[in-house]
Write a protein that holds these residues in place. Sequence first.
Motif, PDB file in Angstrom:
ATOM      1  N   SER A 297       0.811  -1.165   0.053  1.00  9.31           N
ATOM      2  CA  SER A 297       0.080   0.002   0.048  1.00  9.31           C
ATOM      3  C   SER A 297       0.855   1.367  -0.057  1.00  9.31           C
ATOM      4  O   SER A 297       2.136   1.125   0.132  1.00  9.31           O
ATOM      5  N   VAL A 298       0.318   2.230  -0.010  1.00 14.76           N
ATOM      6  CA  VAL A 298       1.016   3.660  -0.198  1.00 14.76           C
ATOM      7  C   VAL A 298       1.708   3.764   1.116  1.00 14.76           C
ATOM      8  O   VAL A 298       2.696   4.446   1.365  1.00 14.76           O
ATOM      9  N   GLN A 299       0.806   3.512   2.157  1.00 15.99           N
ATOM     10  CA  GLN A 299       1.228   3.720   3.547  1.00 15.99           C
ATOM     11  C   GLN A 299       2.682   2.820   3.765  1.00 15.99           C
ATOM     12  O   GLN A 299       3.637   3.273   4.348  1.00 15.99           O
ATOM     13  N   HIS A 300       2.443   1.539   3.275  1.00 15.01           N
ATOM     14  CA  HIS A 300       3.501   0.594   3.460  1.00 15.01           C
ATOM     15  C   HIS A 300       4.866   1.168   2.692  1.00 15.01           C
ATOM     16  O   HIS A 300       6.090   1.167   3.162  1.00 15.01           O
ATOM     17  N   LEU A 301       4.716   1.455   1.550  1.00 11.45           N
ATOM     18  CA  LEU A 301       5.829   2.042   0.611  1.00 11.45           C
ATOM     19  C   LEU A 301       6.378   3.303   1.311  1.00 11.45           C
ATOM     20  O   LEU A 301       7.744   3.438   1.362  1.00 11.45           O
ATOM     21  N   GLU A 302       5.652   4.121   1.934  1.00 10.99           N
ATOM     22  CA  GLU A 302       6.361   5.336   2.518  1.00 10.99           C
ATOM     23  C   GLU A 302       6.953   4.657   3.733  1.00 10.99           C
ATOM     24  O   GLU A 302       8.057   5.261   4.263  1.00 10.99           O
ATOM     25  N   LEU A 303       6.529   3.775   4.547  1.00 12.51           N
ATOM     26  CA  LEU A 303       7.376   3.161   5.921  1.00 12.51           C
ATOM     27  C   LEU A 303       8.494   2.812   5.184  1.00 12.51           C
ATOM     28  O   LEU A 303       9.525   2.767   5.937  1.00 12.51           O
TER      29      LEU A 303
END
Length: 178
Positions: A62-68
């Motif tokens: 997800s976008v959130q995981h890629l940011e993490l």
Amino acid sequence: GQQVLGQAGPYRAFFSDISRELQQYRGPGDAYPLSLFMPTPNNLHKIGEDRDRYMPHPSMQSVQHLELYEFVGRLMGVAMRTHIIMALDLSPVVWKQLTGEELGLEDLRRIDEALVKNVLEPLLPGGASNPHALDRKAFLQQHGEYMAIPLTRSDQSPLVMLPAGGNERSYSWHRRRR
């Protein structure tokens, strides 16, 4: 609380704690603290090389995981610039990909010995260098005229067919390497 020594102690402890939390694993049914890294199949099944290594979690896209993941990369950069060891036990394949090195079958074996030995090697050309290779007769005995290769992801998420759409295709002896 944990005791830390010296002026750099809390700073070093921070990176040590982050590294440990990124690699915590309780089991396939439990959520990982950050869900970013998981044990390699060799680690989970205690076979092959690199039994103590981790890899990016394949379902965390997800976008959130890629940011993490990007944030972890920044932390790694800060640790390198300040000469702090960030003890991430990532598979050498991860480091090779980060540095743009070419990957081969032996690299995959370091992550998933069973996949290479039981699925990929039998499909490769035979000879002394590959005792697991199937000749045409053995292929037909094991798979019949056609075969499909159903696999689960290393995180046990839904079925994946190799290649994509493989459940809608047939693979004969002559097309097995495609």
